[in-house]
Design a protein around this motif. Sequence first.
Motif, mmCIF file in Angstrom:
data_model
loop_
_atom_site.group_PDB
_atom_site.id
_atom_site.type_symbol
_atom_site.label_atom_id
_atom_site.label_comp_id
_atom_site.label_asym_id
_atom_site.label_seq_id
_atom_site.Cartn_x
_atom_site.Cartn_y
_atom_site.Cartn_z
ATOM 1 N N LEU B 103 0.835 -1.204 0.000
ATOM 2 C CA LEU B 103 0.000 0.000 0.000
ATOM 3 C C LEU B 103 0.869 1.254 0.000
ATOM 4 O O LEU B 103 0.550 2.240 -0.677
ATOM 5 C CB LEU B 103 -0.931 -0.010 1.206
ATOM 6 N N VAL B 106 1.912 1.887 -3.451
ATOM 7 C CA VAL B 106 0.874 2.562 -4.239
ATOM 8 C C VAL B 106 0.773 4.026 -3.830
ATOM 9 O O VAL B 106 0.682 4.922 -4.662
ATOM 10 C CB VAL B 106 -0.479 1.849 -4.062
ATOM 11 N N ASP B 107 0.814 4.272 -2.516
ATOM 12 C CA ASP B 107 0.659 5.639 -2.045
ATOM 13 C C ASP B 107 1.836 6.520 -2.436
ATOM 14 O O ASP B 107 1.755 7.746 -2.365
ATOM 15 C CB ASP B 107 0.479 5.662 -0.524
ATOM 16 N N GLY B 132 -10.193 -0.702 -2.740
ATOM 17 C CA GLY B 132 -11.587 -0.379 -3.020
ATOM 18 C C GLY B 132 -12.334 -1.448 -3.780
ATOM 19 O O GLY B 132 -13.378 -1.167 -4.351
ATOM 20 N N ASN B 195 -17.603 5.072 -4.305
ATOM 21 C CA ASN B 195 -16.170 5.240 -4.511
ATOM 22 C C ASN B 195 -15.937 5.752 -5.922
ATOM 23 O O ASN B 195 -16.185 5.054 -6.898
ATOM 24 C CB ASN B 195 -15.509 3.870 -4.299
ATOM 25 N N ASN B 196 -15.485 6.979 -6.024
ATOM 26 C CA ASN B 196 -15.328 7.545 -7.367
ATOM 27 C C ASN B 196 -13.926 7.377 -7.912
ATOM 28 O O ASN B 196 -13.587 7.943 -8.938
ATOM 29 C CB ASN B 196 -15.747 9.017 -7.371
ATOM 30 N N LEU B 197 -13.109 6.602 -7.233
ATOM 31 C CA LEU B 197 -11.756 6.398 -7.747
ATOM 32 C C LEU B 197 -11.650 5.105 -8.552
ATOM 33 O O LEU B 197 -10.728 4.936 -9.323
ATOM 34 C CB LEU B 197 -10.753 6.333 -6.591
ATOM 35 N N ALA B 236 -5.741 6.235 -7.993
ATOM 36 C CA ALA B 236 -5.712 6.830 -6.651
ATOM 37 C C ALA B 236 -5.606 8.342 -6.775
ATOM 38 O O ALA B 236 -5.392 8.885 -7.866
ATOM 39 C CB ALA B 236 -4.542 6.281 -5.856
ATOM 40 N N ARG B 237 -5.741 9.027 -5.650
ATOM 41 C CA ARG B 237 -5.714 10.495 -5.704
ATOM 42 C C ARG B 237 -4.357 11.017 -6.157
ATOM 43 O O ARG B 237 -4.257 12.102 -6.688
ATOM 44 C CB ARG B 237 -6.041 11.073 -4.325
ATOM 45 N N ASN B 238 -3.311 10.242 -5.894
ATOM 46 C CA ASN B 238 -2.012 10.691 -6.383
ATOM 47 C C ASN B 238 -1.720 10.131 -7.772
ATOM 48 O O ASN B 238 -0.599 10.154 -8.232
ATOM 49 C CB ASN B 238 -0.912 10.287 -5.399
#
Lengths: 790, 437
Positions: B103, B106-107, B132, B195-197, B236-238
């Motif tokens: 994780l 990924v982050d 998700g 979940n919009n990602l 992901a957001r990033n």
Amino acid sequence: MAAPETSTAAVPTLHTNNTLRNAFGGVLSFFILLLIGVLAFLIRLFSVIKYESVIHEFDPYFNYRVTQFLTKKGIYDFWNWFDDRTWYPLGRVIGGTVYPGLTLTAGTIWWLLNSLNIPLSVETVCVFTAPIFSAFASWATYLLTKEVKGVGAGLTAATLLAMVPSYISRSVAGSYDNEAVAIFALIFTFSLYIKTLNTGSLFYATLNSIVYFYMVCSWGGYTFIINLIPMHVLLCIVTGRYSSRLYIAYAPLVVLGTLLAALVPVVGFNAVMTSEHFASFLVFIIIHVVAFVYYIKGILSPKMFKVAVTLVVSVGLAVCCAVIAVLIALVASSPTKGWSGRSLSLLDPTYASKYIPIIASVSEHQPPTWPSYFMDINVLAFLVPSGIIACFLPLTDASSFVVLYIATSVYFSGVMVRLMLVLAPAACITSGIALSEAFDVLTRSIKFQLPGVSSGAEVDEGETSSDTTEARNDEVKAEKPEEKSKDRPSKKSKKKEREHVEKPSAKAKVKTKAEKKRLLALPLEASAVSLLLLILLGAFYVVHCVWAAAEAYSAPSIVLTSHTRNGLHVFDDFREAYAWLRHNTDVDDKVASWWDYGYQTTAMANRTVIVDNNTWNNTHIATVGTAMSSPEKAAWEIFHSLDVKYVLVVFGGLIGYPSDDINKFLWMVRIGGGVFPHIKEPDYLRDGQYRIDSQATPTMLNCLMYKLSYYRFVETDGKAYDRVRRTEIGKKYFKLTHFEEVFTTHHWMVRIYKLKPPKNRIRGKTKKSKSKTSSTSSSKRSGTKKNPWL
Amino acid sequence: MGKLWAISIASIFILLPFLGNAFSPESPTDRRVLVLLDDSAIKSSHSIYFNSLKSRGFDLEFKLADDPKIALQRYGQYLYDALILFCPSVERFGGSIDLAAILDFVDSGRDLIIAADSSASDLIREVGIECGVDFDEDPSAMVIDHIGYAVSETEGDHTLIASDDLIKSDVILGSKRIEAPILFRGIGHSLNPANNLVLKVLSASPSAYSANPKSKLSTPPSLTGSAISLVSIVQARNNARILITGSLSMFSNRFFRSGVQKAGEKTKHEKSGNEQFLTEISKWVFHERGHLKTVNVKHHKVGETDEPALYRINDELEYSVEIYEWSGKSWDPYVANDVQVQFYMMSPYVLKTMSHNKKGVYSTSFKVPDVYGVFQFKVEYQKLGYTSLSLSKQIPVRPYRHNEYERFIPAAYPYYGAAFSMMAGFFIFSFVHLYSK
């Protein structure tokens, strides 16, 4: 007090020649005044000696920041300053919303000193502005009281004012606030008004307008002047004391003063458009009508005049009614009836607490308690009534003004603690008059009871002052009776009698004077004892004032101290926190806190704040209040929408600092709930009681303020005992989901949290065991508009 | 990430997608990929897929999932830019890799491909949940479709599905239409609609359900119909990209090569759509498509070129930004007609669609509203399959200075006249009054 005592030594040399004596008196008064000035300055330096040369409290930090800007960028940039670092994202037009008097004064002093090659820092100048101006204020008091009751009373009043605790509380070194210069301007305006009233000189009238302009520049309290003087004028007219001197004292002030006041950006058109100023215009019209009537009376025969009066009165009444109707209609069309909230709460003391929580929430807008009168004006409270009586013996234009001043200011001080400051000069003036009159009477009695001692010295200390008073009063009266002779024969005759009594003393007709005075004299023992008691009273006052200056009012409130068995403890947490912000955060980061700390954050940490002590936008403050009263997630969303990155809370539970955010929290709830109705005060109260222990409501225990204040608090002593609320807190172990603690000061007084960024990924459903709960909560969440968390 | 977010809120230039991202706009090529396998046989049985990656310039490193020497980072530096987990049954990774390490990987903005199958371990499921994606909780369940199955020689249990229910997005799947159905055998998963990602790329047909094919259905299956996702992607957001599928075998050479005929359809495709589908989607996952960057954000007053520290109300200004898309080899101008800029203070005061010059420069001009405050230029561009662009730049707007107002207003001439005539009249009156006797 100091005045009569000091002058005793010089007395024996004075009696031979009157002019010489007056000259000596003048020189002596000059030096006494100088000493009073020094006293006023020095008594305010306790804060610098005991703590350090530092700006105090909240508002002074803003003034300091503005002064820095002024000295750096010059006056035009200051005038046009749009500050984008406060009230984010609205910004604040500082040049147009600030009373510039104080800043310009300090800026000018700094500039003068610098051009004289005295390189003082702006901060030093700001710290010492207030003490300097309190010296000026005592001199202005001298001028005012001298006009009313002569030099002796003037010196006594000046001495009293130099150390009155109420004024000290706002003008110790470092207390760089508007009031510091405004009180001087207030007294000086009054003294010039009295001076004009006594002399009828246009020069003083003009000077008065200019000083009034300075007052308007300095403080919103100028409305007190522009209402009190019309009241006094009206009083004079009603009691038949109209004179051309009154006209000269008043009319130029209204015209010039209003024009000048309109030049100050923050006042602008308010000078002619708000109800606060209407009284002055109304009286302006009345005084013209009266002047016209006197003029007509002078050129018409009494019979004709009677006819004219009936004619004019009937027509005039009709016109007046029409005008008043129009005025009322105009005023009634505005929602607040043309009055600002602060002024309304002056007239109706319950107004603020009913309608404007943001005004009611400020401690200095609360009504004072009785002890605070004793604390702030001490023995003056007892001397004031006798001073008022003294003002009636005889009642002149000037002394009627003093009576009016003390009466109104007593009322206002009863409405707002802060206005105790306006009462203090009035109390000093009347007490000065009372003391000086008392000394006058007592010493005179002693002198007559002790013929052997005082046979040679016919004049003693009390008389030096009373003589000059009388001499002055004689001058004034000399012109007065001529104008008054027509309408006030009884009064005039009374006055003549009095003159008859007192004049001889000035002419040194020993025999008659002695006879007359013997009648007024008190027994020797009584006078001696009373004199002693009065001196004792004065001594008590001095002791109290010095104590107040040293102990009660010199704490800068950004540095706290406490004495324990182990010695002195210094709590410098505020500056620690601000320094942390300044050094560890980005220049453009926004810091949210309750508005009390806004000015300090911008000035000391140089970070953008959301709200500050200039509470001009209630909605914005309510937004912050709502965030503080909301659960973490809702608060995070509010703060995030305002681009806030850090949240600062003040917490006193560890060391017992009572004015922390938890104690202010109900105001946040009220102010927030005033705009956002989903915040309800009863949700935070258990049976009407505000508590944070295990009986507290769930809303209270889950709100952001509670969590940010008590996060990890249990780690300090294992029990989480709050020393301010004197109880163990209700919820001890919890985690923060949307905020993280980044800094807590040494004594936990300031805690700074950072908003966590939204998660990079959104989790799916949780494991089997929790699947049920999570599915329900996720369905609930999907109902909300946007949720970055899940 | 902390630093990253600090900057983004502080509204300096935000280039959120690019900071701390393995896919750095400066060096987007020569990427290293770690492939973790259950069994080294997979390396050969799935060689077509691996070779297609290699041919596109990726440096693949194959390791067994329980190899004790594997590590994602050394001395705080990541060794790889992407991770492929073809190890559905692994219970514990060897070396220093665990759930948290993946994780964190990924982050930090790196990409991930996960293929599970019916033997998927809790660990793999857990990785899916964290991203998700919820695999069917029944460990023996597989996706079964009695209508949309792929025709084969033996009448099986209809777990080999031929699906063609693809997301309609050129940027994810390439502009060439995928004609042949895609073969799938494995477990299904579901997505949280809030979940919009995460996006469903390949979903099961309405007749599909997820159950154990070997036993009789006793209870209604928990996952049914097109709610079942077969292949999903996460951005992901990033802007780290993740591909999750419940079938490892769909990457295999056998599926790639086999022909496909969907039950009930006449046409028999010589070759399944798997190769095209998975290759195209891997291009998306590895940022060869749909990755945007913005540079050269500029704004200035009309007629000037320097960027001012603040604007005045009612100023005319121009705003421009350059947007490029990574094509796998170079940055090409991004062309779209829906990029908007906001002039924002608590709410947008101006919202304008920017025009572009086909070379990636988007620009517009507008008038600053008659409101002062601290505004932001905001570009919030979120389009399916593309990296989300979120730029904001703080700019204060000040009111007029005291000398910027008009000095004389024509409408006020009567008042000027009144004032001056008053003064003159007063002068004359005083003169007459004083000197006429």
